[in-house]
Design a protein around this motif. Structure first.
Motif, short mmCIF file in Angstrom:
data_model
loop_
_atom_site.label_atom_id
_atom_site.label_comp_id
_atom_site.label_asym_id
_atom_site.label_seq_id
_atom_site.Cartn_x
_atom_site.Cartn_y
_atom_site.Cartn_z
N GLY A 141 21.69 1.87 -4.39
CA GLY A 141 21.90 2.20 -2.85
C GLY A 141 21.19 0.94 -2.19
O GLY A 141 21.47 -0.20 -2.58
N LEU A 142 20.94 1.19 -0.73
CA LEU A 142 20.71 0.13 0.06
C LEU A 142 19.17 0.50 0.31
O LEU A 142 18.83 1.58 0.52
CB LEU A 142 21.46 0.18 1.50
CG LEU A 142 20.92 -0.67 2.73
CD1 LEU A 142 21.15 -2.34 1.97
CD2 LEU A 142 21.64 -0.29 3.84
N LYS A 143 18.51 -0.55 0.22
CA LYS A 143 16.98 -0.56 0.61
C LYS A 143 16.59 -1.67 1.56
O LYS A 143 16.87 -2.96 1.19
CB LYS A 143 16.16 -0.43 -0.66
CG LYS A 143 14.50 -0.52 -0.44
CD LYS A 143 13.73 -0.66 -1.58
CE LYS A 143 13.84 0.53 -2.58
NZ LYS A 143 13.03 0.26 -3.83
N PHE A 144 15.68 -1.41 2.69
CA PHE A 144 15.41 -2.55 3.63
C PHE A 144 13.79 -2.77 3.00
O PHE A 144 12.99 -1.61 2.94
CB PHE A 144 15.49 -2.10 5.06
CG PHE A 144 16.82 -1.73 5.56
CD1 PHE A 144 17.76 -2.76 5.33
CD2 PHE A 144 17.34 -0.57 5.99
CE1 PHE A 144 19.05 -2.62 5.91
CE2 PHE A 144 18.64 -0.49 6.34
CZ PHE A 144 19.47 -1.44 6.30
N VAL A 145 13.33 -3.97 3.07
CA VAL A 145 12.00 -4.18 3.02
C VAL A 145 11.22 -4.75 4.46
O VAL A 145 12.06 -5.86 4.76
CB VAL A 145 11.58 -5.23 1.91
CG1 VAL A 145 10.50 -5.66 1.77
CG2 VAL A 145 12.30 -4.65 0.59
N PHE A 146 10.39 -4.36 4.70
CA PHE A 146 9.69 -5.01 6.26
C PHE A 146 8.27 -5.39 5.68
O PHE A 146 7.31 -4.65 5.09
CB PHE A 146 9.68 -3.77 6.99
CG PHE A 146 10.88 -3.20 7.58
CD1 PHE A 146 11.81 -4.12 8.55
CD2 PHE A 146 11.62 -2.19 6.84
CE1 PHE A 146 13.08 -3.34 8.75
CE2 PHE A 146 12.56 -1.34 7.39
CZ PHE A 146 13.41 -1.96 8.22
N LEU A 147 7.99 -6.68 6.08
CA LEU A 147 6.87 -7.19 5.68
C LEU A 147 6.09 -7.44 7.11
O LEU A 147 6.65 -8.34 8.05
CB LEU A 147 7.00 -8.55 5.08
CG LEU A 147 7.48 -8.61 3.63
CD1 LEU A 147 7.77 -9.81 3.23
CD2 LEU A 147 7.00 -7.64 2.78
N ASN A 148 4.89 -6.60 7.18
CA ASN A 148 4.22 -6.90 8.33
C ASN A 148 2.44 -7.10 7.87
O ASN A 148 2.36 -7.88 7.00
CB ASN A 148 4.52 -5.74 9.25
CG ASN A 148 3.76 -6.04 10.90
OD1 ASN A 148 3.69 -7.29 11.14
ND2 ASN A 148 2.93 -5.11 11.47
N LYS A 149 1.64 -6.56 8.29
CA LYS A 149 0.41 -6.24 7.69
C LYS A 149 0.47 -5.79 6.27
O LYS A 149 -0.46 -6.16 5.55
CB LYS A 149 -0.63 -5.76 8.63
CG LYS A 149 -0.70 -6.24 9.93
CD LYS A 149 -1.99 -5.39 10.69
CE LYS A 149 -2.35 -6.13 12.01
NZ LYS A 149 -3.32 -5.46 12.87
N THR A 150 1.38 -4.74 6.05
CA THR A 150 1.80 -4.34 4.75
C THR A 150 2.90 -4.03 4.56
O THR A 150 3.84 -4.58 5.59
CB THR A 150 1.19 -2.86 4.87
OG1 THR A 150 1.66 -1.89 5.68
CG2 THR A 150 -0.52 -2.70 5.10
N LYS A 151 3.26 -4.06 3.21
CA LYS A 151 4.95 -4.14 2.91
C LYS A 151 5.68 -2.70 2.99
O LYS A 151 4.88 -1.71 2.50
CB LYS A 151 4.97 -4.24 1.52
CG LYS A 151 6.42 -4.44 1.04
CD LYS A 151 6.26 -4.87 -0.36
CE LYS A 151 7.82 -4.72 -1.21
NZ LYS A 151 7.88 -5.22 -2.35
N LEU A 152 6.65 -2.43 3.74
CA LEU A 152 7.11 -1.10 3.96
C LEU A 152 8.60 -1.13 3.26
O LEU A 152 9.49 -1.91 3.70
CB LEU A 152 7.30 -0.82 5.23
CG LEU A 152 7.99 0.88 5.66
CD1 LEU A 152 6.99 1.91 5.19
CD2 LEU A 152 8.22 0.81 7.12
N GLU A 153 8.82 -0.26 2.27
CA GLU A 153 10.07 -0.02 1.83
C GLU A 153 10.95 1.04 2.31
O GLU A 153 10.19 2.33 2.36
CB GLU A 153 10.22 -0.02 0.23
CG GLU A 153 9.62 -1.31 -0.35
CD GLU A 153 9.77 -1.38 -1.87
OE1 GLU A 153 9.90 -0.34 -2.44
OE2 GLU A 153 9.27 -2.25 -2.36
N LEU A 154 12.11 0.76 2.79
CA LEU A 154 12.72 2.06 3.50
C LEU A 154 14.19 2.30 2.93
O LEU A 154 15.21 1.69 3.30
CB LEU A 154 13.12 1.75 4.96
CG LEU A 154 13.83 2.57 5.76
CD1 LEU A 154 13.50 4.12 5.56
CD2 LEU A 154 13.90 2.23 7.05
N PRO A 155 14.38 2.92 1.72
CA PRO A 155 15.58 3.30 0.94
C PRO A 155 16.46 4.05 2.03
O PRO A 155 16.10 4.96 2.67
CB PRO A 155 15.13 4.22 -0.26
CG PRO A 155 13.75 4.14 -0.13
CD PRO A 155 13.24 3.64 1.10
#
Length: 391
Positions: A141-155
């Protein structure tokens, strides 16, 4: 240009008791002049699986089986659940598609509730793809990864039951992709921060549906944060400013009463002193008259002092209201978050005003007592008032 898929949809809509099976549908059809061209075209393109064209005559009742597209370019689906479970249509729609349960045909652009919600989710995915630091597009599937102060994965995991309105997502898409939109980099940072705040404590597989259900909260935080950025402020800076104002004005309000606390001690002292100095010597006795004159001067000075404190309180309240109006003009979207400190200041102002009124009342009471004593000592033994009180 009318395609084979268009003709298939037209025939499907005319069927009685339609059934869908894999890559074709079947059902009972009454042949009409309006349907004949579509049936001929489908036969030419080998989409008409049954019956043969010999049996396709006007007014005939026939059982038809028609092939339909089930690929990326054209997709025929009985339900939204079937559409979303096929290929990668959760993330990108077919070029043209038909959903039988809503009688929705994408080429006609006549929206249903579910088609509008599906389009809104696709717009949201477009924005997230633009903001994400990395997109994982694998077989799972599709997963977005966001990098800020911490890493957030959003499937991206949702199904037909999760289709819902995503208000103002078009405004968000406009902010990300319109050339006239300003501060795109900062907008992306804001979105990543808010996504992290909303979803960091949510299980990975439930994050996307949580975002859909809380999208109104998301957009409101996005607007508030961007408004602060435009004003070149941070939320914390505005909050610190409001707290500083509250402390400053609280001190000023408290000082209004504390400034006259020493003078308040003079009220009972003056009453005792004047009461002890007045003696029963007659109306024109000079000592009583001078004492009473001093009482009048003292009360007049106290009255001026109290009036001055009233004016000071009014001036401070005007300053507080000007600061409130300034906050509204600069950060209208944040006023509900900062109204409590200013409401507390108005309550403090009302409290201090009541204290000054009490002081005013005490001065008046003292003066009346002194006048009463003076009048008592300045009248004869058989004055009607004395006689009435003593008898």
């Amino acid at each position: 240009m009318t395609t084979a898929f268009d003709h298939a949809v037209k025939v499907y809509r005319a069927l009685g008791r339609p059934e869908f099976a894999g890559g074709f549908f079947r059902g009972t059809l009454k042949v009409t002049d309006a349907l004949m061209p579509s049936l001929v075209k489908l036969a030419e393109l080998d989409w008409l699986l049954a019956p043969t064209m010999k049996k396709v005559v006007n007014d005939a009742e026939i059982e038809v089986e028609i092939k339909v597209g089930v690929g990326q370019s054209a997709f025929f689906s009985p339900t939204w659940a079937h559409l979303l479970a096929s290929h990668n249509f959760k993330y990108a729609p077919p070029e043209v598609y038909y959903v039988a349960e809503d009688d929705y045909f994408s080429a006609e652009k006549i929206n249903t509730v579910n088609s509008r919600r599906y389009a809104a989710i696709l717009s949201l995915l477009k924005v997230l793809r633009e903001v994400a630091d990395y997109c994982d597009e694998s077989l799972s599937g599709l997963k977005f990864v966001f990098l800020n102060k911490t890493k957030l994965e959003l499937p991206v995991k949702y199904d037909a039951a999760d289709l819902r309105d995503v208000p103002k997502v078009k405004d968000l898409e406009h902010d990300m992709f319109e050339t006239s939109s300003k501060h795109k980099g900062q907008r992306q940072v804001i979105i990543k921060v808010i996504l992290n705040e909303l979803l960091k404590d949510i299980a990975e597989d439930a994050r996307f549906t949580k975002l859909l259900s809380d999208f109104t909260i998301f957009t409101q935080r996005y607007r508030d944060s961007y408004d602060l950025y435009i004003a070149e402020f941070s939320f914390e800076k505005v909050l610190d400013e409001v707290k500083a104002h509250k402390l400053d004005y609280t001190i000023k309000l408290n000082k209004v009463f504390s400034d006259i606390q020493n003078q308040l001690l003079a009220i009972p002292a003056a009453l005792i002193l004047i009461g002890s100095k007045l003696t029963p010597k007659g109306f024109v006795e000079w000592q009583n008259s001078l004492t009473m004159l001093g009482c009048v001067i003292f009360v007049a000075l106290m009255d001026l002092l109290v009036r001055n404190q009233y004016n000071t309180l009014t001036a401070i309240l005007d300053e507080i209201r000007k600061q409130t109006d300034l906050l509204i003009s600069k950060h209208a979207a944040l006023v509900p978050k900062f109204k409590d400190p200013y409401e507390d200041l108005e309550k403090r102002h009302a409290h201090q005003r009541w204290l000054i009124r009490i002081v005013d009342a005490l001065v008046a009471a003292m003066f009346l007592c002194c006048v009463g004593i003076y009048y008592w000592y300045s009248t004869g033994e058989y004055h009607w008032l004395k006689y009435w009180i003593t008898h």
